[in-house]
Motif scaffolding. Sequence first.
Motif, short mmCIF file in Angstrom:
data_model
loop_
_atom_site.label_atom_id
_atom_site.label_comp_id
_atom_site.label_asym_id
_atom_site.label_seq_id
_atom_site.Cartn_x
_atom_site.Cartn_y
_atom_site.Cartn_z
N THR A 2 22.91 -19.14 -23.58
CA THR A 2 23.65 -19.61 -22.42
C THR A 2 22.81 -20.61 -21.62
O THR A 2 21.71 -20.47 -21.51
CB THR A 2 24.10 -18.32 -21.62
N ARG A 3 23.59 -21.26 -20.67
CA ARG A 3 22.95 -22.17 -19.82
C ARG A 3 23.09 -21.79 -18.47
O ARG A 3 24.26 -20.92 -17.98
CB ARG A 3 23.48 -23.56 -19.98
N LEU A 192 30.55 -21.66 -12.11
CA LEU A 192 31.52 -20.48 -12.59
C LEU A 192 32.47 -20.13 -11.91
O LEU A 192 33.91 -20.03 -12.15
CB LEU A 192 30.70 -19.34 -12.53
N PHE B 237 35.32 -12.92 -14.05
CA PHE B 237 33.96 -13.96 -13.68
C PHE B 237 33.28 -13.83 -15.04
O PHE B 237 32.94 -14.76 -15.56
CB PHE B 237 33.50 -13.86 -12.41
N SER B 239 33.98 -12.58 -17.74
CA SER B 239 34.45 -13.03 -18.98
C SER B 239 34.46 -14.37 -19.05
O SER B 239 34.32 -14.94 -20.00
CB SER B 239 35.88 -12.31 -19.19
N VAL B 240 34.75 -15.29 -18.14
CA VAL B 240 34.83 -16.63 -17.95
C VAL B 240 33.35 -17.21 -18.31
O VAL B 240 33.29 -18.18 -19.06
CB VAL B 240 35.11 -17.24 -16.68
N ALA B 241 32.42 -16.68 -17.70
CA ALA B 241 31.08 -16.91 -17.76
C ALA B 241 30.75 -16.94 -19.46
O ALA B 241 30.06 -17.80 -20.13
CB ALA B 241 30.11 -15.96 -16.95
N HIS B 244 32.24 -19.57 -21.26
CA HIS B 244 31.85 -20.71 -21.43
C HIS B 244 30.28 -20.97 -21.56
O HIS B 244 29.65 -21.89 -21.19
CB HIS B 244 32.21 -21.52 -19.88
N GLU B 245 29.70 -19.95 -21.91
CA GLU B 245 28.28 -19.41 -22.02
C GLU B 245 27.47 -19.78 -20.96
O GLU B 245 26.53 -20.76 -20.96
CB GLU B 245 27.89 -20.40 -23.32
N LEU B 246 27.69 -19.50 -19.67
CA LEU B 246 27.22 -19.59 -18.63
C LEU B 246 26.20 -18.49 -18.08
O LEU B 246 27.02 -17.20 -18.50
CB LEU B 246 28.36 -19.96 -17.43
N THR B 247 25.28 -18.44 -17.32
CA THR B 247 24.45 -17.43 -16.98
C THR B 247 24.95 -17.17 -15.42
O THR B 247 24.48 -18.07 -14.67
CB THR B 247 23.05 -17.63 -17.10
N PRO B 248 25.61 -16.10 -15.26
CA PRO B 248 26.24 -16.14 -13.69
C PRO B 248 25.21 -15.99 -13.00
O PRO B 248 24.25 -15.16 -13.32
CB PRO B 248 27.25 -15.00 -13.89
#
Lengths: 216, 263
Positions: A2-3, A192, B237, B239-241, B244-248
């Motif tokens: 992840t980014r 996010l 949030f 699950s969306v992270a 989209h492969e985000l690090t919350p």
Amino acid sequence: MTRPDGLVPRYRLMQRVSHWMLTVSFGVLLLSGLALFIPVVSHWLASSAGRTLHRIAAVGFGLTPLFYFLTDRQGLTQLLRDSFSYDKDDLAWFKHFIPYAFGLARNLPPQGRINAGEKLHHAAIVVGFVVISLSGLVLWFWADMPAEARLIVLMAHDLSMLGMAVLTVGHVFFVFVYGAFSGMWNGYVTELYARTEHPKWLARMEAEGKVMRPER
Amino acid sequence: MGKKRYGFVVRESLCIDCRACMVACSVENNVRPGKHRNWVRTIGPTGTFPALTMWFRPGTCMHCANPPCEIVCPTGATYRRDDGLVEIDKDKCIGCKYCMPACPYNARYFDETRGVVDKCTGCAHRVDAGEEPACAHACMTGALVFGDLNDPTSKAAQLLAGGQGRPIGPATGTQPQIFYIPATAAAPEDHAIRTSVNTVSELWQDLHVAGSLGLGLASLGALGVFGFAHHNAQEHFASVAKEHELTPEDQGKGEASKEEDQS
């Protein structure tokens, strides 16, 4: 892999200043007005200080739109344009309002910079602002008005404030349920947050190259 | 000797509309020019010419036993003394004017110079010194009589003993303490009162309480479901992270770290 989360600029400085100017004056007006109807508290107002405070705050409240216009005309125009244009997704969004109020935000129609609920909220605030300001001016400057007229104007004044107070409870509730506070505090929201709550707006901001992504 | 109940008795047949009562009141109480605490109302003329009749009816704050002005006053500035006189504590009055439409008799006005509502005090300062109010003192025909209505030896009580005295607008439920003895039975009752406004005004006061309670309940309700809603939103949030492969960054306490990002 992840980014890290990015940041999206949400509100400019003067937009935030205008917002907090309205917030502080509204808070003072609400508390100094509401205190009239809470018997224990109302005695604290028993001097002209409460009235003077209410009027100082009223001037700040009434002049906020002008302040906004003078300091960030583009921001105000943008806010009005974004708030008073509804598209199909907005209309579809309303059907999800009740689950949304419980934090169940799945399968929401994608929203722009202002979501459909906020748009209605803004419209109601505009109506409330006009009614409370005009009735307040009448009460302030027309001391000798007939009793019947006074009663009607008082009702308009108090009902519009009650309406706005309830809306404000909802506003604060949604801000903290969905973690939107930073937008109005330091001016930025996380990518996010934008992706979850305002995907159409995020897409526009990405196209304009305004999303700040930290270095890996 | 029981409790005092101060009030006025008006003998309508004696009032000649000289308005000495109004002048005396203004002088005694330093009433702002252009305003009056009391009045003389003209009733009539009635009948057909030449048999015309006209009456004069002096009035002021009715010092009601059940004063709606006191009920709606948010600060307790308006209060009723033990002897029945309804007073305004000028130090407590904040000039909100809620009492003005509440009074069915229009006995209150706003004093701009002092920023408070003003009305007849029943000359409490004179009464406490054993004198009668300035208006009654100045009344040269004896139309206006002040006294303790509970004291059978007072002139006012004696005038009422015949049972002819009638208050204005008894239907308002305010129990006014000025009793008018009509010149003749034919004298019409006074309708220059605002029963409806009075009722609405009191109802309005109840609505304020209801509104304040409603607001409080709405806030409590919002607080009550906040934890649940916030938890659900956080899950969403997350699950969306993931999607989209985000690090919350903000797991509910991210404000501080974001501020650091800014600086």
